[in-house]
Design a protein around this motif. Structure first.
Motif, PDB file in Angstrom:
ATOM      1  N   VAL B  23      79.825  60.825 -14.545  1.00  0.00           N
ATOM      2  CA  VAL B  23      78.653  60.256 -15.211  1.00  0.00           C
ATOM      3  C   VAL B  23      77.885  59.306 -14.291  1.00  0.00           C
ATOM      4  N   LEU B  24      77.604  59.793 -13.086  1.00  0.00           N
ATOM      5  CA  LEU B  24      76.769  59.039 -12.161  1.00  0.00           C
ATOM      6  C   LEU B  24      75.591  59.920 -11.775  1.00  0.00           C
ATOM      7  N   GLY B  25      74.537  59.294 -11.327  1.00  0.00           N
ATOM      8  CA  GLY B  25      73.399  60.073 -10.854  1.00  0.00           C
ATOM      9  C   GLY B  25      72.720  60.849 -11.959  1.00  0.00           C
ATOM     10  N   LEU B  26      72.553  60.197 -13.106  1.00  0.00           N
ATOM     11  CA  LEU B  26      71.986  60.917 -14.246  1.00  0.00           C
ATOM     12  C   LEU B  26      70.468  61.069 -14.158  1.00  0.00           C
ATOM     13  N   CYS B  27      69.805  60.079 -13.551  1.00  0.00           N
ATOM     14  CA  CYS B  27      68.348  60.088 -13.635  1.00  0.00           C
ATOM     15  C   CYS B  27      67.746  61.345 -13.035  1.00  0.00           C
ATOM     16  N   VAL B 108      69.234  55.053  -4.717  1.00  0.00           N
ATOM     17  CA  VAL B 108      69.933  54.325  -5.762  1.00  0.00           C
ATOM     18  C   VAL B 108      70.665  55.262  -6.722  1.00  0.00           C
ATOM     19  N   CYS B 110      73.792  56.724  -7.630  1.00  0.00           N
ATOM     20  CA  CYS B 110      75.057  56.091  -7.249  1.00  0.00           C
ATOM     21  C   CYS B 110      75.985  56.997  -6.443  1.00  0.00           C
ATOM     22  N   LEU B 113      76.335  56.350  -2.435  1.00  0.00           N
ATOM     23  CA  LEU B 113      76.900  55.016  -2.254  1.00  0.00           C
ATOM     24  C   LEU B 113      78.351  54.971  -2.735  1.00  0.00           C
TER      25      LEU B 113
END
Lengths: 191, 198
Positions: B23-27, B108, B110, B113
């Motif tokens: 659940v990262l990089g949703l945008c 940004v 995630c 990073l």
């Protein structure tokens, strides 16, 4: 003056940053499980975004444009934002401890909130003047806060409902966000 | 050695497939998946950034002091994002216009990073390369899958080709913002369902 009001309304409702522009969704889902954290995050974003919007605008106009370094925009903006967040954190810790305690861990997290960098880039792309840039930064972040707090309210109620296992947590969160986004979608008629 | 390398690579494809498991990089996954073409373009950009930043961070891991490592990671990631941005502007200009603000926003996102912090900073170059490639491709696959669903139902096309007959009424909901959220939520539900059984 009327233009600024229109700009503000369009940033808060019509182009809501979370639900229409799809920016800042990680903290949106991450911090919306409890009302308290949602309010903390919303405040922190409003605070940082207005500062970051102003500073990145100045950076763009007086450093990048002046020396023809526009291709370094991404890199310089993210560094400026990271430094700003760090600085704000230190400043608040020293001089306004109450606010610092309130914002808590949300401040450092903001560096990687794409809403912040996103709004700064939108400000440049739309070629806003300095005042317009301030208005748009504030209203975008207010829109972020509005959506986040509404969503947290809904999510607190969802905790009480019985949800099929595979749908639990993030999954139902996304579906709920979709419905909320549908509500905001109606504002498009105003544009 | 070969076996662990394959493991590093394949874990990104299913066990830790980025947007679903982490659940990262949703945008970007919500924003650029209006069509398969956009999704593939974005996926390729992410693969490049992820592999590049993983390898470079892993190369520099002995030099970067741990106190300022996050700042260093951000600079490394931002460098690769700038490279991708300029390359796309030069060679795939229409795609660059469509993805717009979401290319610089890979900084940004995630995932690069997070991988730098969680993996590349602690491992050698070759495993980091495999890790970056695997997660990148996993991410690109999820983008493409979501893009395919939304494009087929939302505009009745697949990669720009008509799928249904001329009488098809596009399901506009799918290509607008609400559809993105609902569709991703349901995909996550299916992933959870299948994952539990296995």
């Amino acid at each position: 003056m009327g233009d600024y009001v229109l700009l503000a309304i369009s940033c808060v409702l019509i182009n809501n940053i979370l639900l229409m522009q799809y920016l800042g969704n990680c903290p949106f889902l991450g911090t919306s499980k409890k009302m308290e954290t949602a309010v903390g995050m919303a405040m922190a974003v409003i605070f940082v975004l207005v500062l970051a919007g102003a500073i990145t605008w100045l950076t763009e106009m007086f450093i990048l444009k002046k020396f023809g370094l526009e291709y370094l925009r991404t890199m310089s903006f993210i560094l400026v934002i990271a430094a700003l967040v760090q600085f704000v954190e230190m400043f608040l810790k020293k001089s306004i401890p109450a606010l610092y305690a309130g914002l808590g861990i949300f401040l450092p997290l903001i560096t990687t909130n794409c809403a912040v960098l996103g709004v700064c880039l939108i400000n440049i792309k739309e070629e806003y003047t300095f005042i317009e840039c301030l208005v748009s930064s504030f209203s975008y972040s207010a829109g972020f806060g509005l959506a986040l707090i509404l969503f947290a309210g809904v999510r607190e109620r969802i905790l009480l409902a019985r949800i099929p296992k595979p749908l639990q947590d993030t999954s139902i969160g996304l579906v709920t966000a979709g419905l909320l986004s549908l509500a905001f979608f109606a504002f498009k008629g105003m544009a | 050695m070969a076996k662990t390398l394959t493991q590093e690579f394949t874990k990104g494809l299913w066990a830790e497939i980025p947007p679903f498991r982490l659940v990262l990089g949703l945008c970007p996954i919500l924003a650029v998946t209006k069509s398969v073409e956009n999704a593939i373009g974005m996926g390729a950009a992410v693969v490049f950034v992820l592999v590049g930043s993983n390898v470079l961070v892993s190369l520099l891991r002995k030099i970067i002091p741990s106190k300022v490592r996050i700042a260093c990671f951000i600079i490394v990631v931002a460098t690769f994002v700038t490279v991708v941005e300029l390359l796309m502007q030069a060679y795939t200009y229409p795609l660059f216009l469509k993805l717009g603000i979401f290319i610089p926003l890979i900084v940004v996102n995630c995932i690069p990073l997070g991988r730098a912090e969680a993996f590349a900073y602690k491992n050698g170059i070759i495993p980091s390369f495999a890790d970056g490639l695997g997660l990148g491709i996993g991410y690109a696959m999820s983008l493409t899958a979501l893009g395919a669903i939304r494009e087929v139902f939302g505009s009745g096309t697949f990669y720009g080709n008509q799928v249904f007959g001329p009488s098809f009424q596009p399901f506009n909901f799918m290509i607008e913002a609400p559809g993105a959220f609902v569709c991703l939520g349901l995909m996550l539900c299916v992933m959870n369902f299948v994952g539990k059984k296995a």
